[in-house]
Design a protein around this motif. Sequence first.
Motif: not given
Lengths: 293, 771
Positions: A197-205, A245-256, A279-286
């Motif tokens: 089971l996923s603890v956390v999963s993130v999908a992005a398009f 920086r923008s990805i890091e900021k997006a990742a922070e929002i995911a947390k919040s 995971l948000t950071k990694r998905v956006l980086m990908k």
Amino acid sequence: MEEEIRPLPKFDYFSPHSLHDLSTLLKQLKGGISFLAGGTDLLVNMKKRITIPKVIIDINRIQELSFIEKRSNNIHVGSVTRLNNLIESSIVQENVPLLTEAIRFLASHPIRNRATIGGNLCTASPAADAAPPLLALNASVKLKSPDDEKIVPLSEFFVGPRQTVRKHNEILTEIIIPCEKGSNAFMKLGRRRGFTLSVVSVAAFGIIKGDKFEDIRIALGGVAPTPIRAYKIEEMLKGVEVSDRSIEKAAEIAKSISKPSKRAKRASVEYREAMARVLTKRVLMKIAFEERG
Amino acid sequence: MYQDYLGEVKKLLHGKDYKVVGKNVIRVDAIEKVTGRAKYTTDFIIENALIVRAVRSPYPHALIKKINKKPAFKIPGVVAVIIGDDIPGENQCGYYLDDQPLIATDKVRYIGDIVALVVAKDKESAWAGADAVEVKYEELPAVFDPKEALKGDFKIHNRKSPGDVKVIKGDVEQAFKECDVIVENIYKPGSQDHAYLETEAAIAIPEAQDGILVISTNQGPFRTRNAVARVLGKPQSQVRVITPYIGGGFGGKDTYGPIISSLAAVAAEITRQPAMIVHTRYDSFVYHFKRCPFEIRFKSGATKDGKLKAIEVDYLCDCGGYAAHVIGLLKRAAYHSTGVYEIPNCNVQGIAVYTNNLPVAAFNGFGNPQMLFAVESQMDLLAEKLNIDPVEFRLKNALVPGSRTGTNQLLDHSVGIKELISKVAKKADWVKKRSKQKRWQSETKKRGIGIGCSWHGCGTTGFKHDWAGASVILNPDGSVTYSTGIVEIGQGTITSHAMMVAETLGIPYEWVKVELNDTSRMPDSGETHAQRGAFIGGTAAVDAALKLRKKLNKLASEILKCDEDEITIEDGIAYSLNDASKKISFNDLVREMYQRGISPAEYGFIKARRGYPDPDTGQGDPYAAYTFGCTIAEVEIDIETGEVNVLRLYPGVAAGKILQPDVVRGQINGCAMLGLGYSLTEVVERENGKMVNPSFTDYLIPTIMDKPEIAEFISVEDEYKYSGYGAKGVGEIAFIATPLAVANAVYDAIGVRFYDLPISAEKVYFALKRK
């Protein structure tokens, strides 16, 4: 606390062969109905007495509910399509690869042979792996009752843990997924690598034009009572330059925006929130990497 | 009494290479297992067998005030309700101590303690009947922490501890004064579920002359028989236990096999009808006994030249509501607490404590994974303080032939650990990979490498007897019927027995048929545990085959008119070494035995060559021989998520002669996976002593996708003289070493040491955050 496994309770059983027969049946029955698709969740819940249906309607013999088709610019998937059939479908692979990627490691091979896409959505687990990609892809679902039929965006379908807007006499007949060209990324973090089971999963398009995020759609599982779309991130990134920086900021929002239930087992609130960020950071980086090469 | 079996066999073979032993023959059970034809306990269910369902206590500690059976009989289909007072024989099923009634009569001591059995015609009635039985309890204060149990005013039994152990050697106090470095820590290795594919099950069938036949999932057919005979009040001859293939045991069915068999047998005896009990996965998780959690205070010291001087160890074993297996594993842990090293001064004291947790079972490693986790963590900590490489530090102190153990046992031969450590380190490219400078790492990933060494005495621990039988019958057509008291639990032992019988008789391996395990055709052969299946059981096979081989040689020499010493038998032909034209086929030779009235059947029987350590000092020879293990692990840690990814394992064993390399590889790789689970993911979560994650969704055993690259195992064949073909046991050793290597590799990667197991991603994440 985990419930004890007992012999199955008694129930009435119907197995209609068409949607028409199903409608007739639904008009006659009064409730206490559970639809049996793959049964990988329902039968276990019945043995645990979490669900005690009076009536089981087995929808596995309704051929009309099992299909994968491309119509104009949408993919239509019948609700009783098995997860492994989806994974193997070239239509899905070519048009909505994000879905293939997300369900490839959902549960185990034998479970994916039984479990259906409609069942995965109707079960509405906060950690359902099929939900985040479909949310990110702007999918919707068709709900049919004996005298009505409506299309509901998936983003409005889930209302709580194991709760959806589907009424007891409604059946989810198909999932409609718009096809778009862009980059995809899906990541899940489980407590082990396989069958988990996923603890956390993130999908992005996402679509990147020049150095900027033109369009990003992102959804998270396991961080709230239902799978969620992260609109805040999407708005923040729109037209913004792709950078650490923008990805890091997006990742922070995911947390919040993560609000995991305190009662959720399997991981602490703090860990889930932190992992939403990672995971948000990694998905956006990908996505950034794929789009820019 | 103790024969040099290795020497005798070599003499018979005239120094020639083995034809069967050491070769990769096809396992006797392989084809039927992969094609699904192999039969397990529930494949023997007979029509109309009654269903037995246990009524279990919902309280961890309570007095039983009243049991009302009547409401159960209102359910059609209920045939009988059995309480403790109905048991025909003695209501007792303790493993080492008589502290556990089969069905509780006056009080319950853990959630799940059995208070009644409902016997019914079908499953639904049995479950409904079990719900209907009215039990009135008076709750008592319960305790789940062994330290609290020891201190506080709790009375679970009439004593707080079922047993303790001491190993006292040299002068520890003085030795610590002479040490340049001392390290002291507290370790808390936790519980673990056996999580075997096949849950516990038993079928009992009344037989002729008031006998009872039991077919069940067990690892000890004779202990099961004796336990059933005891509760039925019958002589052991009246109970027959058949043990079919077992879908995984790992020790769990050693403990629970006799219990579940007794439940079915009592129901069958009282109703005189066939009765069966089968655990659901939930039942198995929640009610079958598990690995014992330890709390260990470990102090060790060394001099600056890198020599270990002394250890001082105190530890607590939380055994739960009954002693079950704790006495044995408590002692085994103490006897191995020096690790694979020579340490002249030891003061080791262990004690088991009753709590209201689920009782503990035998489980692969039997106390050693817990104890050696502390030992090997201490070794790395000492090496770091001494600024010596961990491999070099281990080599400086490793046992060698002539060494004495913590129990002062002289190891005169079969001590391959030192060579093993060197070989495994070389194979893993230790020196290069351990060097920090050249190591690969990224912003989010860090790598590390660690070593773990283990040892495990072969055979049952020296406070209990250890013997086994075997029988070989030569049939008139030359085929061979072999029987053993050892159980095939998936480990492959019966294949190695068949190989040794074939080699000893001089015939092809395929001619030997291994019979289903049946207590009625074999003397008591103990349990299939403690790495004794091939070591003790296999030696009994050689003992029987040797007796026949001697008769065959003599007969052949008479027929071929030559000297007995000239005779050899190879591939089913007996011939003279001096004149190969003088020959006779094995079949003709056997037929001649029948013709001349020479018995074509023999029993073998052996007893382990070891002693019984002194109960006050722990000094003595608790095991006949020791198998050694060494594993090196390479890990990669995701420092953002805390995930520990084991990249590669390099396992190695010094287990004497490797009888069948494929089987041993299977054992070692399986052990590695079991070890990874214990290292990284497996947690028995408990509330009031009851497991609350009883499903494979939440009890996380590693999957095939979690499997790291496992290098071909290294083997140092340090043969043991007194066993068949010089083999030692191999079933537990590679498991024990795995978590030790992983934990040390994690420390090497991120500089964080974990003193408890498992090392979950979440735990690593928070540890790194605190750092």
